[in-house]
Design a protein around this motif. Structure first.
Motif, PDB file in Angstrom:
ATOM      1  N   TYR A   1       0.893  -1.284   0.119  1.00 32.76           N
ATOM      2  CA  TYR A   1      -0.103  -0.153  -0.065  1.00 32.76           C
ATOM      3  C   TYR A   1       0.837   1.160   0.087  1.00 32.76           C
ATOM      4  CZ  TYR A   1      -3.234  -3.442   1.123  1.00 32.76           C
ATOM      5  OH  TYR A   1      -4.042  -4.836   1.086  1.00 32.76           O
ATOM      6  N   GLN A   2       2.090   1.143  -0.250  1.00 32.64           N
ATOM      7  CA  GLN A   2       3.177   2.256  -0.167  1.00 32.64           C
ATOM      8  C   GLN A   2       2.965   3.259  -1.334  1.00 32.64           C
ATOM      9  OE1 GLN A   2       7.654   2.832   0.900  1.00 32.64           O
ATOM     10  NE2 GLN A   2       7.401   1.181  -0.582  1.00 32.64           N
TER      11      GLN A   2
ATOM     12  N   ILE B   1      -5.007   4.930  -1.829  1.00 34.96           N
ATOM     13  CA  ILE B   1      -5.384   3.792  -0.814  1.00 34.96           C
ATOM     14  C   ILE B   1      -6.191   4.325   0.239  1.00 34.96           C
ATOM     15  CG2 ILE B   1      -4.470   1.975   0.868  1.00 34.96           C
ATOM     16  CD1 ILE B   1      -4.304   1.015  -2.065  1.00 34.96           C
ATOM     17  N   SER B   2      -5.529   5.544   0.478  1.00 32.58           N
ATOM     18  CA  SER B   2      -6.131   6.179   1.792  1.00 32.58           C
ATOM     19  C   SER B   2      -7.637   6.745   1.441  1.00 32.58           C
ATOM     20  CB  SER B   2      -5.595   7.549   2.180  1.00 32.58           C
ATOM     21  OG  SER B   2      -4.454   7.333   2.485  1.00 32.58           O
ATOM     22  N   ALA B   3      -7.814   7.100  -0.053  1.00 31.11           N
ATOM     23  CA  ALA B   3      -9.160   7.253  -0.551  1.00 31.11           C
ATOM     24  C   ALA B   3     -10.173   6.156  -0.417  1.00 31.11           C
ATOM     25  CB  ALA B   3      -8.812   7.715  -2.132  1.00 31.11           C
TER      26      ALA B   3
ATOM     27  N   TYR C   1      -5.217  15.827   2.395  1.00 31.67           N
ATOM     28  CA  TYR C   1      -3.926  15.167   3.010  1.00 31.67           C
ATOM     29  C   TYR C   1      -3.066  16.269   3.710  1.00 31.67           C
ATOM     30  CZ  TYR C   1      -5.455  11.395  -0.485  1.00 31.67           C
ATOM     31  OH  TYR C   1      -6.042  10.835  -0.978  1.00 31.67           O
ATOM     32  N   HIS C   2      -3.367  15.990   5.033  1.00 29.34           N
ATOM     33  CA  HIS C   2      -2.627  16.777   5.972  1.00 29.34           C
ATOM     34  C   HIS C   2      -1.266  16.619   6.337  1.00 29.34           C
ATOM     35  CE1 HIS C   2      -6.860  18.348   7.365  1.00 29.34           C
ATOM     36  NE2 HIS C   2      -7.168  16.938   6.836  1.00 29.34           N
ATOM     37  N   ARG C   3      -0.978  15.297   6.355  1.00 28.19           N
ATOM     38  CA  ARG C   3       0.320  15.004   6.477  1.00 28.19           C
ATOM     39  C   ARG C   3       0.421  13.395   6.001  1.00 28.19           C
ATOM     40  NH1 ARG C   3      -1.664  16.006  11.300  1.00 28.19           N
ATOM     41  NH2 ARG C   3      -0.326  17.766  11.909  1.00 28.19           N
TER      42      ARG C   3
ATOM     43  N   GLY D   1     -14.897  11.942   7.273  1.00 26.27           N
ATOM     44  CA  GLY D   1     -14.307  10.712   8.014  1.00 26.27           C
ATOM     45  C   GLY D   1     -12.996  11.063   8.005  1.00 26.27           C
ATOM     46  N   ALA D   2     -11.984  10.242   8.643  1.00 23.50           N
ATOM     47  CA  ALA D   2     -10.560  10.606   8.790  1.00 23.50           C
ATOM     48  C   ALA D   2      -9.791   9.356   8.834  1.00 23.50           C
ATOM     49  CB  ALA D   2     -10.346  11.870   9.747  1.00 23.50           C
ATOM     50  N   ILE D   3      -8.494   9.617   8.619  1.00 22.52           N
ATOM     51  CA  ILE D   3      -7.494   8.444   8.995  1.00 22.52           C
ATOM     52  C   ILE D   3      -6.558   9.253   9.964  1.00 22.52           C
ATOM     53  CG2 ILE D   3      -5.710   7.084   8.261  1.00 22.52           C
ATOM     54  CD1 ILE D   3      -7.207   6.698   5.430  1.00 22.52           C
ATOM     55  N   THR D   4      -6.351   8.748  11.251  1.00 21.13           N
ATOM     56  CA  THR D   4      -5.555   9.256  11.976  1.00 21.13           C
ATOM     57  C   THR D   4      -4.315   8.265  12.444  1.00 21.13           C
ATOM     58  OG1 THR D   4      -6.711   8.626  13.984  1.00 21.13           O
ATOM     59  CG2 THR D   4      -7.239  11.034  13.136  1.00 21.13           C
TER      60      THR D   4
END
Ligand SMILES: CCCCC/C=C\C/C=C\C/C=C\C/C=C\CCCC(=O)SCCNC(=O)CCNC(=O)[C@H](O)C(C)(C)COP(=O)(O)OP(=O)(O)OC[C@H]1O[C@@H](n2cnc3c(N)ncnc32)[C@H](O)[C@@H]1OP(=O)(O)O
Length: 209
Positions: free
Chosen positions: A116-117, A127-129, A156-158, A184-187
């Motif tokens: 997933y890199q 992949i995040s999407a 994409y914050h970071r 939503g979010a990925i943290t």
């Protein structure tokens, strides 16, 4: 009065350690191991390819007809087992395991490896999407009004790290006629890496039968 749930509700299928789920877990290992090995590996890759092709030939030989399989995939009314984010039957699913929370949101944790890199040591933005599109879809299902993605806006914050525990969340914000708004979010380590705003339209394609 509704009794408070003591356990969060499972919204995605959990892998069994048997049947196709066990084979899929093994195949996920193979995908990661091939990428880890690369061309510098001392393994005999021609032999590896022959063995993998033999496995695929065996599976194809014994599989049901594709149209029957499509009907089977969509025969349940609840959570799916084949989707590319949570599905225990889908080798490309990490898999993410989502649960519904009492506050109406959904949440899951996952760590992503080399397949997933995108940027060095970090998760590919597409992949995040994928993870967020699906998680927002499940959040809508949990909230009781679901639909198809019409717009998905990502920030994409970071960079999102590989190999670390990520928390993926989704929550339905508003329903206005057929328009459903979901966030939503990925943290990672408590910091937001990616946030998502989705517009879903209440529409469902017919299931194969
Ligand atoms: C997807 C459901 C799966 C069901 C699974 C079931 C059980 C499993 C259980 C748990 C799992 C839960 C969920 C599944 C998880 C994830 C789901 C993944 C989601 C996807 O992976 S899904 C694939 C990608 N997705 C598409 O493939 C959509 C292609 N597209 C279309 O199919 C149409 O384009 C559609 C339907 C979007 C709209 O078409 P339509 O004809 O129904 O609607 P219409 O045109 O009448 O518009 C009505 C009002 O929405 C406004 N509007 C429309 N589109 C807009 C846009 N883009 N931007 C801004 N506003 C828009 C109009 O302006 C109007 O607004 P107004 O009423 O104010 O005029």
């Amino acid at each position: 009065m509704t009794a408070a749930r003591e356990q969060p509700l499972e919204l995605t299928a959990i892998s069994h350690n048997e049947g196709v789920d066990a084979a899929v877990s093994a195949a996920r290992r193979v995908i990661a191991s091939l990428l880890h090995a690369g061309d510098g590996s001392a393994a005999e890759m021609k032999e590896v390819a022959d063995r993998l092709n033999a496995v695929a030939d065996h599976l194809d030989e014994h599989a049901p007809a594709m149209d029957q399989r499509m009907v089977d995939m969509w025969s349940g009314e609840g959570i799916t087992r084949h989707d590319p984010v949570t599905g225990p039957e889908n080798t490309i699913a990490p898999p993410l395991h989502l649960t519904g929370k009492d506050d109406g949101s959904v949440e899951g944790v996952v760590a992503l490896g080399l397949p997933y890199q995108g940027p060095p040591g970090h998760v590919h933005g597409g992949i995040s999407a994928l993870l967020l599109d699906h998680t927002l879809g499940v959040a809508n299902h949990w909230a009781g009004q679901s639909g198809m993605t019409a717009e998905l806006t990502l920030r994409y914050h970071r960079p999102t790290p590989l190999f670390e525990q990520l928390t993926v969340t989704g929550e339905q914000i508003a329903v206005d006629g057929r328009k459903i708004r979901t966030r939503g979010a990925i943290t990672a380590r408590g910091e937001v890496c990616v946030s998502a705003d989705g517009l879903f339209i209440a529409k469902h394609l017919p299931r194969p039968r």
